[in-house]
Design a protein around this motif. Structure first.
Motif, PDB file in Angstrom:
ATOM      1  N   MET A 194      12.066   7.572  29.898  1.00 25.15           N
ATOM      2  CA  MET A 194      10.927   8.049  29.134  1.00 25.15           C
ATOM      3  C   MET A 194       9.670   7.940  29.993  1.00 25.15           C
ATOM      4  SD  MET A 194       9.449   6.413  25.676  1.00 25.15           S
ATOM      5  CE  MET A 194       8.854   7.513  24.459  1.00 25.15           C
ATOM      6  N   ALA A 195       8.991   9.032  30.188  1.00 28.20           N
ATOM      7  CA  ALA A 195       7.790   9.059  31.019  1.00 28.20           C
ATOM      8  C   ALA A 195       6.545   8.828  30.160  1.00 28.20           C
ATOM      9  CB  ALA A 195       7.693  10.401  31.728  1.00 28.20           C
ATOM     10  N   ASN A 196       5.428   8.641  30.830  1.00 31.24           N
ATOM     11  CA  ASN A 196       4.151   8.491  30.128  1.00 31.24           C
ATOM     12  C   ASN A 196       3.847   9.738  29.321  1.00 31.24           C
ATOM     13  OD1 ASN A 196       3.177   5.964  31.020  1.00 31.24           O
ATOM     14  ND2 ASN A 196       2.704   6.853  32.999  1.00 31.24           N
ATOM     15  N   LYS A 197       3.237   9.554  28.145  1.00 34.66           N
ATOM     16  CA  LYS A 197       2.817  10.730  27.390  1.00 34.66           C
ATOM     17  C   LYS A 197       1.525  11.304  27.961  1.00 34.66           C
ATOM     18  CE  LYS A 197       0.935   7.835  23.741  1.00 34.66           C
ATOM     19  NZ  LYS A 197       0.813   7.593  22.334  1.00 34.66           N
ATOM     20  N   THR A 198       0.735  10.507  28.670  1.00 35.47           N
ATOM     21  CA  THR A 198      -0.472  11.013  29.322  1.00 35.47           C
ATOM     22  C   THR A 198      -0.084  11.582  30.677  1.00 35.47           C
ATOM     23  OG1 THR A 198      -1.816   9.334  28.221  1.00 35.47           O
ATOM     24  CG2 THR A 198      -2.796  10.431  30.107  1.00 35.47           C
TER      25      THR A 198
END
Length: 141
Positions: free
Chosen positions: A1-5
């Motif tokens: 899961m990557a950063n949402k920003t």
């Protein structure tokens, strides 16, 4: 899961021009110039309100991984948030010399740049960028 920003193609200069508080606009321009000089990287908008410089890849033992900026700032309503990615454990002496501020995990909260020692701030940012680049190159960011 990557950063949402994530990085965007929005203009950092347009974002800074849109700031309503004139003093905050001046402080943001000072940080923009300082961080560009330190990193040698152009400013990039991360999300709607973060001006970031450079990039590193991280991978945690949990399997989470992604990209994030080396340093950056966000002019928030009550203060400027300055991103110091290694955190502040190794900067305790410098923080005592900096002037009035608060810290979070990797955020330095400053009301006005005129209240702090800019040379100390520049040292903290430059050293943190150097640490993050070394970590990233070693593959352990």
């Amino acid at each position: 899961m990557a950063n949402k920003t994530q990085p965007t193609d929005h203009s950092p200069n347009q974002f800074l021009e849109s700031l309503e508080n004139p003093a905050q606009k001046v402080d943001a321009r000072i940080l923009l110039e300082m961080m560009q000089r330190i990193t040698g990287e152009p400013a990039i908008m991360w999300g709607e309100a973060i001006v970031g410089f450079g990039r590193y890849h991280y991978r945690y033992a949990s399997g989470r991984e992604g990209d994030w900026m080396l340093t950056g700032f966000s002019p928030r309503k009550g203060s400027l948030s300055v991103y110091v990615m290694p955190g502040f454990e190794c900067y305790q002496q410098e923080l005592k010399q900096l002037g009035p501020m608060k810290t979070g995990k990797s955020c330095l909260y400053i009301k006005r740049l005129s209240d702090i020692d800019l040379d100390v701030l520049e040292y903290i940012i430059a050293d943190s960028v150097s640490k993050m680049r070394a970590k990233s190159e070693a593959g352990s960011a």
